[in-house]
Design a protein around this motif. Structure first.
Motif, PDB file in Angstrom:
ATOM      1  N   HIS A 105      25.284 -24.887 -28.051  1.00 16.68           N
ATOM      2  CA  HIS A 105      25.919 -24.085 -26.996  1.00 16.68           C
ATOM      3  C   HIS A 105      24.936 -23.613 -25.945  1.00 16.68           C
ATOM      4  CE1 HIS A 105      24.499 -20.924 -29.664  1.00 16.68           C
ATOM      5  NE2 HIS A 105      24.592 -20.108 -28.650  1.00 16.68           N
ATOM      6  N   PHE A 106      23.633 -23.565 -26.267  1.00 14.61           N
ATOM      7  CA  PHE A 106      22.646 -23.179 -25.248  1.00 14.61           C
ATOM      8  C   PHE A 106      22.508 -24.295 -24.215  1.00 14.61           C
ATOM      9  CE2 PHE A 106      20.861 -20.587 -28.834  1.00 14.61           C
ATOM     10  CZ  PHE A 106      21.157 -19.356 -28.276  1.00 14.61           C
ATOM     11  N   CYS A 107      22.433 -25.540 -24.714  1.00 11.72           N
ATOM     12  CA  CYS A 107      22.270 -26.682 -23.811  1.00 11.72           C
ATOM     13  C   CYS A 107      23.549 -26.921 -22.997  1.00 11.72           C
ATOM     14  CB  CYS A 107      21.903 -27.930 -24.604  1.00 11.72           C
ATOM     15  SG  CYS A 107      20.263 -27.820 -25.338  1.00 11.72           S
ATOM     16  N   LYS A 108      24.680 -26.506 -23.574  1.00 10.11           N
ATOM     17  CA  LYS A 108      25.977 -26.721 -22.942  1.00 10.11           C
ATOM     18  C   LYS A 108      26.266 -25.663 -21.865  1.00 10.11           C
ATOM     19  CE  LYS A 108      29.042 -28.157 -26.068  1.00 10.11           C
ATOM     20  NZ  LYS A 108      29.860 -27.898 -27.260  1.00 10.11           N
TER      21      LYS A 108
ATOM     22  N   MET B  45      26.271 -23.704 -18.833  1.00 12.59           N
ATOM     23  CA  MET B  45      25.819 -23.932 -17.461  1.00 12.59           C
ATOM     24  C   MET B  45      25.451 -22.630 -16.746  1.00 12.59           C
ATOM     25  SD  MET B  45      25.409 -27.008 -16.801  1.00 12.59           S
ATOM     26  CE  MET B  45      25.499 -28.305 -18.030  1.00 12.59           C
ATOM     27  N   MET B  46      25.765 -21.499 -17.387  1.00 14.10           N
ATOM     28  CA  MET B  46      25.385 -20.217 -16.814  1.00 14.10           C
ATOM     29  C   MET B  46      23.901 -19.923 -17.048  1.00 14.10           C
ATOM     30  SD  MET B  46      28.017 -19.052 -15.377  1.00 14.10           S
ATOM     31  CE  MET B  46      27.693 -17.298 -15.120  1.00 14.10           C
ATOM     32  N   ARG B  47      23.284 -20.660 -17.952  1.00 12.97           N
ATOM     33  CA  ARG B  47      21.863 -20.421 -18.230  1.00 12.97           C
ATOM     34  C   ARG B  47      21.019 -21.246 -17.253  1.00 12.97           C
ATOM     35  NH1 ARG B  47      21.461 -18.025 -23.650  1.00 12.97           N
ATOM     36  NH2 ARG B  47      19.219 -18.248 -23.423  1.00 12.97           N
TER      37      ARG B  47
ATOM     38  N   ARG C  37      16.901 -16.242 -20.166  1.00  8.68           N
ATOM     39  CA  ARG C  37      18.234 -16.809 -19.966  1.00  8.68           C
ATOM     40  C   ARG C  37      18.165 -18.274 -19.568  1.00  8.68           C
ATOM     41  NH1 ARG C  37      22.661 -15.471 -21.934  1.00  8.68           N
ATOM     42  NH2 ARG C  37      23.812 -16.115 -20.105  1.00  8.68           N
ATOM     43  N   GLY C  38      17.150 -18.993 -20.106  1.00  8.29           N
ATOM     44  CA  GLY C  38      17.051 -20.419 -19.800  1.00  8.29           C
ATOM     45  C   GLY C  38      17.402 -21.253 -21.025  1.00  8.29           C
ATOM     46  N   ARG C  39      16.797 -22.454 -21.085  1.00  6.57           N
ATOM     47  CA  ARG C  39      17.028 -23.352 -22.215  1.00  6.57           C
ATOM     48  C   ARG C  39      15.924 -23.198 -23.252  1.00  6.57           C
ATOM     49  NH1 ARG C  39      20.564 -27.463 -20.367  1.00  6.57           N
ATOM     50  NH2 ARG C  39      21.968 -26.350 -18.970  1.00  6.57           N
TER      51      ARG C  39
END
Lengths: 205, 205
Positions: B72-75, B77-79, B103-105
């Motif tokens: 879900h982190f890679c998915k 798009m708000m990050r 708040r990145g990847r």
């Protein structure tokens, strides 16, 4: 992140129900399990299944056993028949066996009397113990000595007092294991209650 | 007694393979499990099965996930897409997320370089990281900043030095998380190496 991996959360939840395993330890264990090879997890699952399916209480002494009928202690005719050591938990038997001093039978109460926790004599295997201690069908004395190896806490003491009273009326020689300074123990570091008991129970040399 | 109950021995053996669980703890846990209701043991077995069957590594960042494809982190798009935080283990992500600052990847190396343990850069997800950092098919810069959130030990330091050298050549802004006095920490109790680092990295106020 944890809340996004339901399976991992579930395992952490189940592991944290084990005694002495807090949420952090449970998370560490769960991550370790997640990284472990499949065969380890499979072996652990089989072992969990095994203890629940194969182990039962011995109908004679109420210890745990995997034997068909009574446990190997109750089955062993080389052990003294007339002497019973009463313990709170099956795990206690292992400790006593490792001392190598006792060679009779055991009886597991599965706890100790604790009014605060609502555990009364009826909740323990006390009636079963009295049945074992009563004379046989032809009035023969089957058990002559009972050793109470209960914990040295309030519940253990209460249970010792309760049993001692009944066993005295049954004319059975009853003793409890000694309390005192542990072997290798330094008197400087022993609490005063243990030391007091050790002095009261001094042994002539 | 233990040696007479094979199923219990087996469970003790499997439990003692877990990190931080010695033979005594394993025996205590095994006895607890033996006394637990069947549904607890069943739930634990299902949870063990679940983590192995449902969880896999995200093909993008190599964290653990239960999602069909990427985590879900890679998915999400708000990050921020252009900032990657590199960690040693998936569990580290959880700690960083709880700080709420990044708040990145993410990118999980699954370990750190350790010549003593025979772990070289090829054993880690370093090539996959470099692939993520390289320009896109049309030469566009995809990642501009890398934060190395590795452990403050020899292996972490080695890995930081190794990656910093490569990333410098790739012209990517690279930083490592600060070492210093923990919040709430008393200077009296901080070791001299940490304190030395805290002074070197002092921040203007």
């Amino acid at each position: 992140m944890l809340q996004k991996i339901p399976s991992l959360n579930q395992l952490v939840h189940e592991l944290s129900r084990l005694p002495g395993v807090g949420p952090k330890t449970a998370a560490r264990l769960a991550y370790h399990i997640l990284r472990s090879p499949d065969d380890f997890v499979q072996a652990l699952r089989e072992a969990l299944k095994g203890v629940k399916e194969k182990i039962h209480e011995c109908p004679e002494c109420f210890s745990f056993t995997e034997e068909q009928d009574v446990c190997h202690f109750c089955k062993d005719m080389m052990r003294a028949q007339d002497s019973i050591c009463v313990v709170e938990d099956p795990a206690d038997i292992e400790r006593i066996e490792s001392s190598g001093v006792f060679r009779g039978r055991y009886h597991v109460l599965h706890g100790a009397i604790s009014p605060l926790d609502g555990i009364s004599p009826q909740d323990l295997k006390i009636q079963a113990l009295l049945d074992r201690l009563s004379p046989g069908p032809e009035g023969e004395i089957r058990v002559t000595e009972v050793i109470l190896a209960l914990d040295a806490d309030l519940e253990g003491d209460t249970t010792v007092l309760y049993l001692a009273k009944i066993l005295k009326d049954m004319n059975i020689k009853t003793s409890r294991i000694a309390h005192g300074v542990p072997i290798g123990g330094d008197i400087d570091y022993i609490d005063y209650r243990t030391l007091g008991r050790a002095i009261e129970n001094r042994v002539q040399v």
